[in-house]
Design an enzyme around this catalytic site. Structure first.
Site, mmCIF file in Angstrom:
data_model
loop_
_atom_site.group_PDB
_atom_site.id
_atom_site.type_symbol
_atom_site.label_atom_id
_atom_site.label_comp_id
_atom_site.label_asym_id
_atom_site.label_seq_id
_atom_site.Cartn_x
_atom_site.Cartn_y
_atom_site.Cartn_z
ATOM 1 N N ARG A 141 23.136 35.865 130.050
ATOM 2 C CA ARG A 141 24.443 36.070 129.410
ATOM 3 C C ARG A 141 24.376 37.148 128.336
ATOM 4 N NH1 ARG A 141 30.021 34.968 129.616
ATOM 5 N NH2 ARG A 141 30.802 35.531 127.582
ATOM 6 N N ASP A 160 23.896 30.571 131.597
ATOM 7 C CA ASP A 160 24.132 29.153 131.866
ATOM 8 C C ASP A 160 25.562 28.884 132.332
ATOM 9 O OD1 ASP A 160 22.004 27.861 129.193
ATOM 10 O OD2 ASP A 160 21.572 28.518 131.232
HETATM 11 C C1 EPZ Z 1 26.567 32.246 122.463
HETATM 12 O O1 EPZ Z 1 27.279 32.374 123.702
HETATM 13 C C2 EPZ Z 1 25.208 31.631 122.814
HETATM 14 N N1 EPZ Z 1 24.536 32.462 123.779
HETATM 15 C C3 EPZ Z 1 25.402 30.240 123.420
HETATM 16 O O2 EPZ Z 1 24.110 29.643 123.596
HETATM 17 C C4 EPZ Z 1 26.172 29.368 122.463
HETATM 18 O O3 EPZ Z 1 26.465 28.158 123.094
HETATM 19 C C5 EPZ Z 1 27.502 30.062 122.081
HETATM 20 O O4 EPZ Z 1 27.261 31.377 121.546
HETATM 21 C C6 EPZ Z 1 28.262 29.283 121.027
HETATM 22 O O5 EPZ Z 1 27.503 29.081 119.899
HETATM 23 C C7 EPZ Z 1 23.892 33.559 123.357
HETATM 24 O O6 EPZ Z 1 23.875 33.912 122.194
HETATM 25 C C8 EPZ Z 1 23.178 34.353 124.402
HETATM 26 P P1 EPZ Z 1 31.067 32.475 122.471
HETATM 27 P P2 EPZ Z 1 28.620 33.232 123.801
HETATM 28 O O7 EPZ Z 1 31.559 33.826 122.821
HETATM 29 O O8 EPZ Z 1 28.519 34.431 122.925
HETATM 30 C C9 EPZ Z 1 35.286 31.458 124.539
HETATM 31 C C10 EPZ Z 1 22.274 28.701 124.750
HETATM 32 O O9 EPZ Z 1 22.104 27.567 125.195
HETATM 33 N N2 EPZ Z 1 35.475 32.912 124.680
HETATM 34 O O10 EPZ Z 1 30.935 32.116 121.046
HETATM 35 O O11 EPZ Z 1 28.900 33.425 125.229
HETATM 36 C C11 EPZ Z 1 34.174 30.918 125.442
HETATM 37 O O12 EPZ Z 1 34.619 30.682 126.738
HETATM 38 C C12 EPZ Z 1 23.633 29.412 124.936
HETATM 39 O O13 EPZ Z 1 21.421 29.341 124.115
HETATM 40 C C13 EPZ Z 1 36.670 33.379 125.215
HETATM 41 O O14 EPZ Z 1 37.545 32.616 125.591
HETATM 42 O O15 EPZ Z 1 29.673 32.183 123.200
HETATM 43 C C14 EPZ Z 1 33.765 29.657 124.702
HETATM 44 O O16 EPZ Z 1 34.617 28.614 125.041
HETATM 45 C C15 EPZ Z 1 24.549 28.658 125.820
HETATM 46 N N3 EPZ Z 1 36.814 34.728 125.351
HETATM 47 C C16 EPZ Z 1 33.953 30.039 123.255
HETATM 48 O O17 EPZ Z 1 34.822 31.172 123.217
HETATM 49 C C17 EPZ Z 1 35.871 35.634 124.939
HETATM 50 O O18 EPZ Z 1 36.064 36.859 125.078
HETATM 51 C C18 EPZ Z 1 32.655 30.379 122.517
HETATM 52 O O19 EPZ Z 1 32.007 31.402 123.220
HETATM 53 C C19 EPZ Z 1 34.662 35.138 124.386
HETATM 54 C C20 EPZ Z 1 34.485 33.773 124.256
#
Ligand code: EPZ
Length: 417
Positions: free
Chosen positions: A93, A117
């Protein structure tokens, strides 16, 4: 047949464990190296599968990447290729975090939609909307995010949700934009602070790091740097939950305990004795059966969604009934079916799970659907009668360095087959 772990139940974890740099920081810091021509050196890097996978993405953009022990060196050329290799992108990711630096430095990027994931829909709408507000055009074409800009300018950007990835990509584009950008409702995770610190060392002008308002004054160019990655709070918390579940006594070194304030407070509520020895060390001692506690996942400083499988595992052996609420990833309870195979009394309803603790789980073959759930199943296996086979452990290797070795050093009996 993929590798699996044989987890023998009945262990009580006792001892000290060293935690190294954070997966969810080092991968973004590697992407940030694209922003400056020359060699950037990262220290205290975890020896996990995702680091060389990110290295492959950077090589496809023209970088040289050397990984030696816990040091990663990235040499970025004057001319970068703006199209990332799709196969490499699809393996993790965090690869999506090359988007911001490429748009920032090359004013264009073609990056395949990332892998990672399967914990729920993970759109990129906030990443794209942020880049558009900085002046880029961005569409999804043929499975790739395509972004292009004549130039980037400062902007006032409001995020609908404090997304970690969107904050990081917008930040890494804005540091080289013309003018000042304000990112409101930005993510505040310690890994964001680590990224801001490195960008400042490279010459970036950023205010409000670690708060929900980031102000970025664009500069013309950045310089390579040397940076020590912050300790992995998610791995550190994993050992804390393992101590609580096995009625153990574990000292965790290498993580700032204040990155885990709420987590440690929850473990205190479940009956653990938690002591903070210094700015990088804490100890968790659980003498009796843990008490049931409720958990609600939220962006930092809330309870991290990455710790949710451990909250479920703890609840499965706790005294009483726990309610666990998942607010970030709608499919992150998928692993509960595997917990039920181990005898857990757990039910889900939408983004709530109700878990009635049982005295003892019972061993069974289970499958790891992702990194954190895989480790949650191993922790449950430690509390089960008999030997549990955990399959698809490649997920765990993506995020946990020396996992089996550390487990066994603490007194567990886990074998990689
Ligand atoms: C990061 O993912 C981490 N991954 C994740 O860890 C972690 O769970 C997550 O942040 C939350 O803390 C990495 O850093 C590689 P988000 P990320 O953008 O950046 C929604 C692990 O186990 N969203 O904060 O993908 C999204 O769907 C992994 O190490 C939108 O809707 O998370 C989610 O519901 C798993 N549109 C929420 O925001 C967007 O453009 C949080 O996602 C972006 C996100």
């Amino acid at each position: 047949m993929s590798e699996h772990f044989q987890v023998h139940g009945g262990a009580r974890l006792v001892g000290e464990v060293d935690v190294v740099g954070a997966k969810n920081s080092v991968l973004k810091l590697m992407a940030a190296a694209l922003l400056a021509e020359g060699t950037t050196t990262l220290r205290n890097c975890p020896r996990i599968l995702d680091v060389p996978l990110m290295g492959d993405v950077l090589r496809s953009l023209g970088c040289e990447v050397a990984i030696e022990g816990d040091t990663v060196q990235i040499t970025t050329p004057a001319q970068l290729n703006h199209r990332a290799d799709s196969a490499s992108m699809g393996k993790l990711r965090a690869s999506v975090c090359v988007l911001g630096p490429l748009v920032g430095r090359c004013k264009r990027a073609v990056v395949a939609l990332p892998g990672g994931d399967a914990i729920g829909s993970r759109p990129l709408d906030m990443h794209q909307s942020g880049l558009r507000q900085l002046g880029a055009h961005s569409e999804i074409e043929h499975g790739c995010v395509v972004a292009e800009a004549e130039g980037l300018h400062g902007a006032q950007i409001w995020l609908d949700f404090p997304s970690v990835g969107a904050t990081e990509n917008i930040l890494m584009a804005a540091v080289l934009a013309n003018g000042t950008t304000v990112i409101d409702n930005a993510a505040r995770e310690p890994e964001i602070l680590d990224l801001c610190t490195m960008l400042q060392q490279m010459g970036g002008k950023i205010e409000g790091a670690g708060t929900s308002t980031l102000t970025v004054h664009g500069v013309d160019a950045l310089q390579p740097t040397e940076h020590r990655v912050i300790g992995d709070r998610i791995v550190g918390a994993t050992w804390a939950f393992a101590a609580a579940m096995t009625r153990g006594d574990v000292t965790v070194r290498g993580v700032d305990p204040h990155h885990l304030d709420l987590v440690l407070e929850k473990l205190r509520l479940s009956g653990a004795e938690v002591t903070i020895d210094d700015s990088q060390t804490f100890r968790v001692v659980q003498r009796d059966r843990p008490a049931a506690v409720d958990f609600v996942t939220l962006p930092y400083p809330g309870f991290a969604t990455d710790l949710q499988p451990f909250a479920v595992a703890l609840a499965s052996v706790a005294d009483g009934t726990s309610m666990i609420t998942e607010n970030l990833f709608e499919a992150r309870f998928r692993f509960i079916e595997e917990m039920v195979r181990l005898g857990a009394d757990a039910r889900t309803d939408g983004h709530h799970a109700v878990v009635r603790g049982v005295e003892r789980l019972s061993s069974a073959p289970v499958w790891a659907p992702d990194i954190r759930a895989g480790v949650g199943l191993v922790l449950a296996g430690l509390c089960a009668d008999g030997m549990t086979d955990v399959w698809d452990v490649f997920h765990i290797d993506r995020g946990y360095p020396l996992f089996v070795e550390n487990m066994n050093r603490l007194g567990a009996d886990v074998r990689r087959i």
